[in-house]
Design a protein around this motif. Sequence first.
Motif, mmCIF file in Angstrom:
data_model
loop_
_atom_site.group_PDB
_atom_site.id
_atom_site.type_symbol
_atom_site.label_atom_id
_atom_site.label_comp_id
_atom_site.label_asym_id
_atom_site.label_seq_id
_atom_site.Cartn_x
_atom_site.Cartn_y
_atom_site.Cartn_z
ATOM 1 N N LEU A 271 0.812 -1.214 0.000
ATOM 2 C CA LEU A 271 0.000 0.000 0.000
ATOM 3 C C LEU A 271 0.845 1.263 0.000
ATOM 4 C CD1 LEU A 271 -2.814 -1.009 2.522
ATOM 5 C CD2 LEU A 271 -2.961 -0.818 0.041
ATOM 6 N N GLY A 272 2.080 1.142 0.464
ATOM 7 C CA GLY A 272 2.940 2.316 0.498
ATOM 8 C C GLY A 272 2.580 3.293 1.592
ATOM 9 N N ARG A 273 1.969 2.796 2.650
ATOM 10 C CA ARG A 273 1.667 3.657 3.788
ATOM 11 C C ARG A 273 1.540 2.822 5.042
ATOM 12 N NH1 ARG A 273 -4.120 2.567 4.098
ATOM 13 N NH2 ARG A 273 -4.845 2.458 1.964
ATOM 14 N N PRO A 274 1.745 3.450 6.204
ATOM 15 C CA PRO A 274 1.661 2.701 7.454
ATOM 16 C C PRO A 274 0.224 2.317 7.769
ATOM 17 C CG PRO A 274 2.032 5.026 7.893
ATOM 18 C CD PRO A 274 2.153 4.839 6.416
ATOM 19 N N VAL A 275 0.090 1.257 8.541
ATOM 20 C CA VAL A 275 -1.224 0.743 8.922
ATOM 21 C C VAL A 275 -1.225 0.602 10.443
ATOM 22 C CG1 VAL A 275 -2.634 -1.343 8.873
ATOM 23 C CG2 VAL A 275 -1.637 -0.478 6.755
ATOM 24 N N ASP A 276 -2.316 0.977 11.070
ATOM 25 C CA ASP A 276 -2.372 0.904 12.536
ATOM 26 C C ASP A 276 -2.362 -0.539 13.015
ATOM 27 O OD1 ASP A 276 -3.019 2.375 15.210
ATOM 28 O OD2 ASP A 276 -4.425 0.701 15.092
ATOM 29 N N LYS A 277 -1.484 -0.795 14.001
ATOM 30 C CA LYS A 277 -1.281 -2.150 14.481
ATOM 31 C C LYS A 277 -2.538 -2.747 15.098
ATOM 32 C CE LYS A 277 1.566 -2.265 17.755
ATOM 33 N NZ LYS A 277 2.525 -2.490 18.862
ATOM 34 N N SER A 278 -3.142 -1.994 15.983
ATOM 35 C CA SER A 278 -4.276 -2.531 16.722
ATOM 36 C C SER A 278 -5.443 -2.879 15.810
ATOM 37 C CB SER A 278 -4.717 -1.523 17.784
ATOM 38 O OG SER A 278 -5.886 -1.970 18.404
ATOM 39 N N GLY A 279 -5.804 -1.916 14.988
ATOM 40 C CA GLY A 279 -6.892 -2.161 14.048
ATOM 41 C C GLY A 279 -6.570 -3.320 13.134
ATOM 42 N N PHE A 280 -5.341 -3.361 12.689
ATOM 43 C CA PHE A 280 -4.918 -4.425 11.788
ATOM 44 C C PHE A 280 -5.129 -5.801 12.403
ATOM 45 C CE2 PHE A 280 -1.712 -7.342 10.132
ATOM 46 C CZ PHE A 280 -1.976 -7.262 8.779
ATOM 47 N N ARG A 281 -4.703 -5.931 13.661
ATOM 48 C CA ARG A 281 -4.819 -7.237 14.318
ATOM 49 C C ARG A 281 -6.275 -7.649 14.513
ATOM 50 N NH1 ARG A 281 -1.679 -9.490 17.862
ATOM 51 N NH2 ARG A 281 0.450 -9.492 17.125
ATOM 52 N N THR A 282 -7.071 -6.725 15.003
ATOM 53 C CA THR A 282 -8.488 -7.055 15.190
ATOM 54 C C THR A 282 -9.074 -7.548 13.881
ATOM 55 O OG1 THR A 282 -8.393 -4.912 16.286
ATOM 56 C CG2 THR A 282 -10.432 -6.170 16.487
ATOM 57 N N ARG A 283 -8.768 -6.794 12.857
ATOM 58 C CA ARG A 283 -9.322 -7.118 11.557
ATOM 59 C C ARG A 283 -8.911 -8.490 11.073
ATOM 60 N NH1 ARG A 283 -9.697 -2.728 6.947
ATOM 61 N NH2 ARG A 283 -10.343 -4.056 5.263
ATOM 62 N N MET A 284 -7.644 -8.776 11.136
ATOM 63 C CA MET A 284 -7.155 -10.064 10.649
ATOM 64 C C MET A 284 -7.745 -11.199 11.475
ATOM 65 S SD MET A 284 -5.343 -9.454 8.087
ATOM 66 C CE MET A 284 -5.583 -7.778 7.517
ATOM 67 N N LEU A 285 -7.722 -11.038 12.788
ATOM 68 C CA LEU A 285 -8.148 -12.159 13.626
ATOM 69 C C LEU A 285 -9.652 -12.378 13.578
ATOM 70 C CD1 LEU A 285 -5.674 -11.662 16.588
ATOM 71 C CD2 LEU A 285 -5.614 -13.366 14.749
ATOM 72 N N SER A 286 -10.395 -11.285 13.435
ATOM 73 C CA SER A 286 -11.842 -11.469 13.423
ATOM 74 C C SER A 286 -12.328 -11.993 12.077
ATOM 75 C CB SER A 286 -12.549 -10.162 13.776
ATOM 76 O OG SER A 286 -12.325 -9.218 12.765
ATOM 77 N N ALA A 287 -11.476 -11.929 11.069
ATOM 78 C CA ALA A 287 -11.896 -12.417 9.752
ATOM 79 C C ALA A 287 -11.813 -13.933 9.673
ATOM 80 C CB ALA A 287 -11.044 -11.797 8.655
ATOM 81 N N ASN A 288 -11.142 -14.520 10.660
ATOM 82 C CA ASN A 288 -11.191 -15.975 10.779
ATOM 83 C C ASN A 288 -10.629 -16.735 9.599
ATOM 84 O OD1 ASN A 288 -12.840 -16.146 13.264
ATOM 85 N ND2 ASN A 288 -13.077 -18.225 12.435
ATOM 86 N N PHE A 289 -9.569 -16.269 9.039
ATOM 87 C CA PHE A 289 -8.985 -17.003 7.919
ATOM 88 C C PHE A 289 -7.594 -17.516 8.282
ATOM 89 C CE2 PHE A 289 -5.839 -13.987 6.189
ATOM 90 C CZ PHE A 289 -6.158 -12.862 6.926
ATOM 91 N N LEU A 290 -7.159 -17.226 9.522
ATOM 92 C CA LEU A 290 -5.837 -17.663 9.957
ATOM 93 C C LEU A 290 -5.970 -18.695 11.061
ATOM 94 C CD1 LEU A 290 -4.104 -14.166 10.195
ATOM 95 C CD2 LEU A 290 -3.800 -15.882 8.403
ATOM 96 N N GLU A 291 -5.050 -19.641 11.058
ATOM 97 C CA GLU A 291 -4.985 -20.542 12.205
ATOM 98 C C GLU A 291 -3.563 -20.516 12.742
ATOM 99 O OE1 GLU A 291 -6.146 -24.346 10.821
ATOM 100 O OE2 GLU A 291 -4.447 -24.618 9.477
ATOM 101 N N GLU A 292 -3.450 -20.690 14.049
ATOM 102 C CA GLU A 292 -2.128 -20.637 14.666
ATOM 103 C C GLU A 292 -1.290 -21.811 14.191
ATOM 104 O OE1 GLU A 292 -2.011 -19.973 18.809
ATOM 105 O OE2 GLU A 292 -3.715 -18.589 18.816
ATOM 106 N N ALA A 293 -0.013 -21.556 14.054
ATOM 107 C CA ALA A 293 0.883 -22.606 13.578
ATOM 108 C C ALA A 293 2.284 -22.313 14.083
ATOM 109 C CB ALA A 293 0.857 -22.688 12.057
ATOM 110 N N GLY A 294 2.523 -22.613 15.343
ATOM 111 C CA GLY A 294 3.859 -22.476 15.901
ATOM 112 C C GLY A 294 4.323 -21.038 16.004
ATOM 113 N N VAL A 295 5.594 -20.853 15.716
ATOM 114 C CA VAL A 295 6.218 -19.549 15.894
ATOM 115 C C VAL A 295 6.821 -19.121 14.570
ATOM 116 C CG1 VAL A 295 8.046 -18.305 17.082
ATOM 117 C CG2 VAL A 295 6.711 -20.035 18.306
ATOM 118 N N ALA A 296 6.681 -17.836 14.263
ATOM 119 C CA ALA A 296 7.191 -17.342 12.989
ATOM 120 C C ALA A 296 8.689 -17.103 13.054
ATOM 121 C CB ALA A 296 6.464 -16.065 12.600
#
Lengths: 244, 244
Positions: free
Chosen positions: B184-209
Amino acid sequence: MATRSSVKTFPLPFTTVDVVIFTVLDDVLRVLLVQRPNAEGEPFPGAWALPGGYVDTAVDATLEDCARRKLLEKTGVGSPYLEQLGSWGGAARDPRGWSATHVYFALIPAQGVVLAKGANAADVAWYAVADVLRAPELAFDHAAILRTAVERLRSKVEYTSLPAFLLAEPFSLPQLQRMYEIVLGRPVDKSGFRTRMLSANFLEEAGVAEGDSYRPAKGYRLIDRSAPVVFPRTFSPRAGDSNT
Amino acid sequence: MATRSSVKTFPLPFTTVDVVIFTVLDDVLRVLLVQRPNAEGEPFPGAWALPGGYVDTAVDATLEDCARRKLLEKTGVGSPYLEQLGSWGGAARDPRGWSATHVYFALIPAQGVVLAKGANAADVAWYAVADVLRAPELAFDHAAILRTAVERLRSKVEYTSLPAFLLAEPFSLPQLQRMYEIVLGRPVDKSGFRTRMLSANFLEEAGVAEGDSYRPAKGYRLIDRSAPVVFPRTFSPRAGDSNT
DNA sequence: ACAATAGTGTCTCTTAGACACTATGCG
DNA sequence: CGCATAGTGTCTAAGAGACACTATTGT
């Protein structure tokens, strides 16, 4: 391109262009279909299909020109809303051989359309999209293509001004709202609809709209007919599923 | 299709497939380009171009297969994110004659890519998209195609999980956020980003990055790699212009 | 223990949706 | 003069953006 560039001795796929032409007629979303010829050697004789055909390299400068030409030939409409939908190609879709079709999708107002009957494309008619999708007896892979086109239309209608291209100008806001409701298949709140349309600044007033209404409504016209407006948000995200 | 169906004595356009392959390498969005051969009769000798070429009707069952094949040949990646971008066709785009190209666009993680050097496509390299767009010396109409691809990518990144396909799994949320910011070429807010990703339910935990971070982050993996998730809203509509 | 990053909590302000209301022209 | 439709006002609640905070691990 590297492997066999200059020497072209291998078989070329056929290149065609098809057009999914939508309109709203009698309060129903419809698509234009043509009946395939019954001649010998023709694939899918007598079946209904999307209008389209081979690219004529002598006539068409580009793919889009070709789509415009076909649309004009079948409907008499010269200034449709036209966008590319995608392409479908493979060995199996046409019994005559490997073929690839470039598909466009168009929106036109029902009024002023003069369907080209006779000639070679035996018959041409507007079919209710819902009916065709229920019993998809279309030639080639046109049922799948139509399905994709309808999906694209529905999804874009959620956040763009596309339905305006289904109406002849000038049109009223209630009429426009009706187009949205017909394409989306659900009611839309009047107040929110109006705020949204008017604040998007893509309409200009233009007299009074036709209609058999009790109270005449203001007429509007698109400021820019070349492209739809994209709204910042979708309609009714309240009902938001988390899928697709 | 009606007019000249069975008798195919007219010239056929050439059919090609090109692939716009994006990745993020060294914190920069990059596109894969190949150098065109210098042989006689070749158009745009020595120029950089998108990878692609003629459809091989003997090998490729569909257009998408053809795109997958080309991507595999050039990068060794077999399971990319791949979607159709559109098609470009006309009399003028290739000096050899009327041609139409079906363009796909792909996202792949930079790691694990093995660029295919030598052979016939003289050279292959990752170019920073920003550089190429600034000085578009690409063969054919590939500059326009690339521009369209970048537009599509940027716009879809605003409301989909596409950037996840740029990362090898497992990846962390900060890493994913980085991908969004780079594209996107611009910063994104961390908190909003996390809520958004996690509430969209398309990720599953898988160890450590993986990562050289002070505090290790949770690893995630896509639940469904076959398609991106569409978020109900766009990022930062606060800055919403009314145009486009 | 400190630095640097991962991850969470909270406040505010916008705006969409819902719905009740007023206005106007036709029969 | 009433009725059907055009057009407006208002209330509420959900969610995004901003930003301050806490948690955890490596050095």
